[in-house]
Structure formats: structure tokens, C-alpha cells
Write an enzyme that holds these catalytic residues in place. Structure first.
Site, PDB file in Angstrom:
ATOM      1  N   ARG A  76     124.036 -44.199  30.030  1.00 32.81           N
ATOM      2  CA  ARG A  76     124.802 -45.115  30.857  1.00 32.81           C
ATOM      3  C   ARG A  76     124.705 -44.687  32.479  1.00 32.81           C
ATOM      4  O   ARG A  76     125.551 -43.877  33.004  1.00 32.81           O
ATOM      5  CB  ARG A  76     126.225 -45.450  30.519  1.00 32.81           C
ATOM      6  CG  ARG A  76     127.091 -46.237  31.593  1.00 32.81           C
ATOM      7  CD  ARG A  76     126.639 -47.820  31.329  1.00 32.81           C
ATOM      8  NE  ARG A  76     126.862 -48.228  29.922  1.00 32.81           N
ATOM      9  CZ  ARG A  76     126.594 -49.510  29.714  1.00 32.81           C
ATOM     10  NH1 ARG A  76     125.947 -50.142  30.514  1.00 32.81           N
ATOM     11  NH2 ARG A  76     126.811 -50.058  28.507  1.00 32.81           N
ATOM     12  N   HIS A 167     116.600 -51.066  35.447  1.00 29.41           N
ATOM     13  CA  HIS A 167     118.039 -51.587  35.392  1.00 29.41           C
ATOM     14  C   HIS A 167     118.627 -50.472  36.300  1.00 29.41           C
ATOM     15  O   HIS A 167     119.589 -49.738  35.826  1.00 29.41           O
ATOM     16  CB  HIS A 167     118.400 -51.733  34.018  1.00 29.41           C
ATOM     17  CG  HIS A 167     119.747 -52.282  33.980  1.00 29.41           C
ATOM     18  ND1 HIS A 167     120.794 -51.790  34.435  1.00 29.41           N
ATOM     19  CD2 HIS A 167     120.263 -53.277  32.842  1.00 29.41           C
ATOM     20  CE1 HIS A 167     122.088 -52.406  34.132  1.00 29.41           C
ATOM     21  NE2 HIS A 167     121.600 -53.492  33.159  1.00 29.41           N
ATOM     22  N   GLU A 271     118.425 -54.542  40.231  1.00 32.89           N
ATOM     23  CA  GLU A 271     117.594 -54.305  38.823  1.00 32.89           C
ATOM     24  C   GLU A 271     115.942 -55.114  39.459  1.00 32.89           C
ATOM     25  O   GLU A 271     116.196 -56.342  39.609  1.00 32.89           O
ATOM     26  CB  GLU A 271     117.966 -54.477  37.753  1.00 32.89           C
ATOM     27  CG  GLU A 271     119.204 -54.073  37.072  1.00 32.89           C
ATOM     28  CD  GLU A 271     120.142 -54.856  36.160  1.00 32.89           C
ATOM     29  OE1 GLU A 271     121.413 -55.159  36.205  1.00 32.89           O
ATOM     30  OE2 GLU A 271     119.433 -55.238  35.276  1.00 32.89           O
TER      31      GLU A 271
HETATM   32  O1  TA6 Z   1     121.622 -56.485  33.824  1.00 31.31           O
HETATM   33  C1  TA6 Z   1     122.986 -56.910  33.573  1.00 31.31           C
HETATM   34  C2  TA6 Z   1     123.275 -56.752  32.153  1.00 31.31           C
HETATM   35  O2  TA6 Z   1     122.245 -57.586  31.362  1.00 31.31           O
HETATM   36  C3  TA6 Z   1     124.547 -57.416  31.820  1.00 31.31           C
HETATM   37  O3  TA6 Z   1     124.658 -58.657  31.085  1.00 31.31           O
HETATM   38  C4  TA6 Z   1     125.083 -56.135  30.859  1.00 31.31           C
HETATM   39  O4  TA6 Z   1     124.926 -56.492  29.648  1.00 31.31           O
HETATM   40  C5  TA6 Z   1     124.327 -54.871  31.420  1.00 31.31           C
HETATM   41  O5  TA6 Z   1     123.045 -55.450  31.619  1.00 31.31           O
HETATM   42  C6  TA6 Z   1     124.494 -53.567  30.406  1.00 31.31           C
HETATM   43  O6  TA6 Z   1     123.718 -53.831  29.538  1.00 31.31           O
HETATM   44  P1  TA6 Z   1     123.814 -52.604  28.516  1.00 31.31           P
HETATM   45  O7  TA6 Z   1     123.136 -53.023  27.084  1.00 31.31           O
HETATM   46  O8  TA6 Z   1     123.152 -51.349  29.299  1.00 31.31           O
HETATM   47  O9  TA6 Z   1     125.476 -52.322  28.224  1.00 31.31           O
END
Ligand code: TA6
Length: 299
Positions: A76, A167, A271
Site C-alpha cells: 500500500r 498507480h 495515476e
Molecule cells: O485508483 C483509484 C482506485 O481504483 C480506487 O477506486 C481504490 O480502489 C484504489 O484504486 C485502491 O485500490 P486497491 O485495490 O489498491 O485498494
């Protein structure tokens, strides 16, 4: 291969004063890169860049203090690689399998300009990766800037469709003092509440609640102005038509076990990729490279 053997074999890629391989959090193999201008850290798990910091500047990337470091969970923070799909998928991991796989450390090198490059390959030797009919490599190049290149070759004999997104979690002093520029007039999928398609009307996007927007058909650089840290971050991208802007805010922050309840104050995701209507489509034998260049300056 047991971790000790694995680590020993990985050490062949070390370069004195530039690249070191060690055992990181959770016992996962970690590569650290030192240049005259910066320090970078990445894990082979997910080919996940977890740190980039220029000398004399605060860290550029946010990492959650609650992040897992485990073979079966995504890290994360930093720069997760969302591939070969973006978002949720029934019966499969959100954002694809690439961030859950251990990538192969293929090569490291010091470039003539002093930047250091690390190249990783996604091996198709197991699980969902074995079902993806393509060759995938990821090159991280560190110096005063951080360059990320996700290279996909369609080795199948037919059309290949996929989504891809780097991301990136950026560290900010206070989300309330952050503005994001470069998306005015762009159409976006608003994922907060009832999904809707909207057009960005603001030249600077500010944050006072959850924001989760997939901007489409946009190739422009995005600027993150951080008034608290007095830092400007530039997200420049190539062969990318989608930009996603996300801050989970209070409720979503509380709902994520690997994210501190108050950490939303100190991060913003901008992202870069090709998702939704911008998904990639490669003919047999064709290839693509998603490239992102991150730069910053104080003052
Ligand atoms: O990029 C934004 C997103 O798609 C949010 O909707 C949220 O789900 C975030 O990614 C984090 O996703 P994750 O699967 O890493 O918890």
C-alpha cells in the site's frame, strides 16, 4: 528457491555504490538504488517502487505505515503496477495480478549520465500470469527524476487487449493544501457515489472529500502543487491516455486495513495509464511502452 539462495543469486546484479540487493520487510527481496541526486527503493514483489527521495527533499512517494509486505497481498503506497486490468474483477484480484507476482530482476546498469536503471520481467510461470499471452518488462530509471516504463509485447498470435496503470501515491504535507492542475475540460468517470461521466470544470482540483476520478483521452502532464511542503510535482506521461486522481478521505481510509485512518491527509494518487475506454489493444507481435517521468522542485 529458498530466500537465501534467491538473495545470493540476486546479488549478481549489485553495482557498488549504486545498486544493492537485500532482504526487505516481510522477508521480501528489495533493491535499493543510490545516485548523486536521489535514493530509490523497490521490491521484486509487484516490481513495486516503495520509495524515491531526492537529496534535500522530503520523500516523493507516500507509503502507508500499515502496508502489508506479504507474497499474497499488494503493498500500500509507492507505485503499484495495475496490470492487465484496472479496478475490481469478479473472482480475481483488484487491479490485476502484476502487483502480486514476484518479478524477475533481469538487469541493472549505470547510464552515462549517472542515472541508474533497473529492469524487471514478469515471468509467466504461475497462476494468472501464465494466462497472459504477452512478455512484460518494467524499467525503473532513477536520477534527479524517476522514470518508469512498462513494456508489453504481444507474443500471442492474435489481438491482445489489456489495461495498465502506474498507480502512484504521492506524499503531500496536507491534502487540504494540495491542488492538481492540468485536467480542465477533460471528461472523467466519477467513481464516488453513483458512477457518472462528468467534465472537469476546474483548472485546479482541490480536495475536501473523497475523490476517485478516471480522466479519459488526456495526454497532458499533471502538476501537483503542495503548499504545505512548498513543492511542485510534475507527472509527465507518454503513450498514456488516462489519468486517475484519488484520495480515499475519511470513510474509505477507515475501511482499508492496510491504510492508517488519518493517512489520507498526507497522500494523493495521480495515476497514469490506459484504462476503461482507453484500454490497450495490440495486434499480434505488436508492442507498447507506457512511460511516466516524475520530477519535483521545492520553493
Ligand atoms: O485508483 C483509484 C482506485 O481504483 C480506487 O477506486 C481504490 O480502489 C484504489 O484504486 C485502491 O485500490 P486497491 O485495490 O489498491 O485498494
Amino acid at each position: 528457491m529458498n530466500p537465501a539462495t534467491n538473495l545470493e543469486s540476486l546479488k549478481q546484479h549489485e553495482i557498488t555504490g549504486a545498486v544493492a540487493v537485500s532482504t526487505g520487510k516481510g522477508g521480501l527481496p528489495r533493491v535499493t538504488v543510490a545516485t548523486a541526486h536521489s535514493r530509490t527503493e523497490l521490491y521484486l514483489h509487484g516490481a513495486h517502487v516503495t520509495a524515491f527521495q531526492k537529496n534535500g527533499e522530503p520523500p516523493l512517494l507516500f507509503m502507508s505505515t500499515a502496508s502489508h509486505f506479504a507474497a499474497d497481498k499488494p503493498i500500500r503506497g509507492g507505485i503499484p503496477i495495475c496490470f492487465p486490468w484496472f479496478g475490481a474483477r469478479t473472482g480475481a484480484p483488484a487491479h490485476g495480478f502484476a502487483r502480486l507476482m514476484e518479478w524477475h530482476l533481469a538487469a541493472t546498469s549505470v547510464l552515462p549520465d549517472g542515472r541508474v536503471s533497473v529492469r524487471l520481467r514478469l515471468l509467466d510461470n504461475s497462476g494468472l500470469a501464465a494466462q497472459f499471452p504477452g512478455k512484460v518488462e518494467y524499467t525503473v530509471t532513477a536520477g534527479e527524476t524517476l522514470t518508469l516504463e512498462l513494456h508489453v509485447v504481444n507474443t500471442s498470435g492474435e489481438h491482445l487487449a489489456f489495461e495498465e496503470c502506474l498507480h502512484t501515491y504521492f506524499a503531500v504535507g496536507d491534502i487540504a493544501a494540495v491542488s492538481v492542475r492540468g485536467l480542465k475540460g477533460v471528461s472523467y468517470l466519477d467513481k464516488v457515489g453513483e458512477p457518472a461521466t462528468r467534465t472537469e470544470t476546474e483548472s485546479t482540483i482541490k480536495f475536501s472529500s473523497e475523490v476517485d476520478r478516471v480522466y479519459l483521452d488526456t495526454v497532458q502532464p499533471v502538476i501537483i502543487e503542495d503548499a504545505k511542503l512548498k513543492r511542485t510535482i510534475r507527472v509527465e506521461k507518454f503513450h498514456s491516455k488516462s489519468t486517475v486522481v484519488w484520495n480515499p478521505w475519511i470513510a474509505k481510509a477507515k475501511a482499508m486495513p492496510d491504510f492508517g485512518d488519518d493517512e489520507y491527509h498526507r497522500m494523493v494518487c495521480v495515476e497514469s495509464g490506459n484504462v476503461a475506454q482507453n484500454q490497450m489493444a495490440l495486434t499480434a507481435g505488436a508492442s507498447s511502452t507506457l512511460k511516466v517521468v516524475l520530477s519535483s522542485q521545492l520553493g
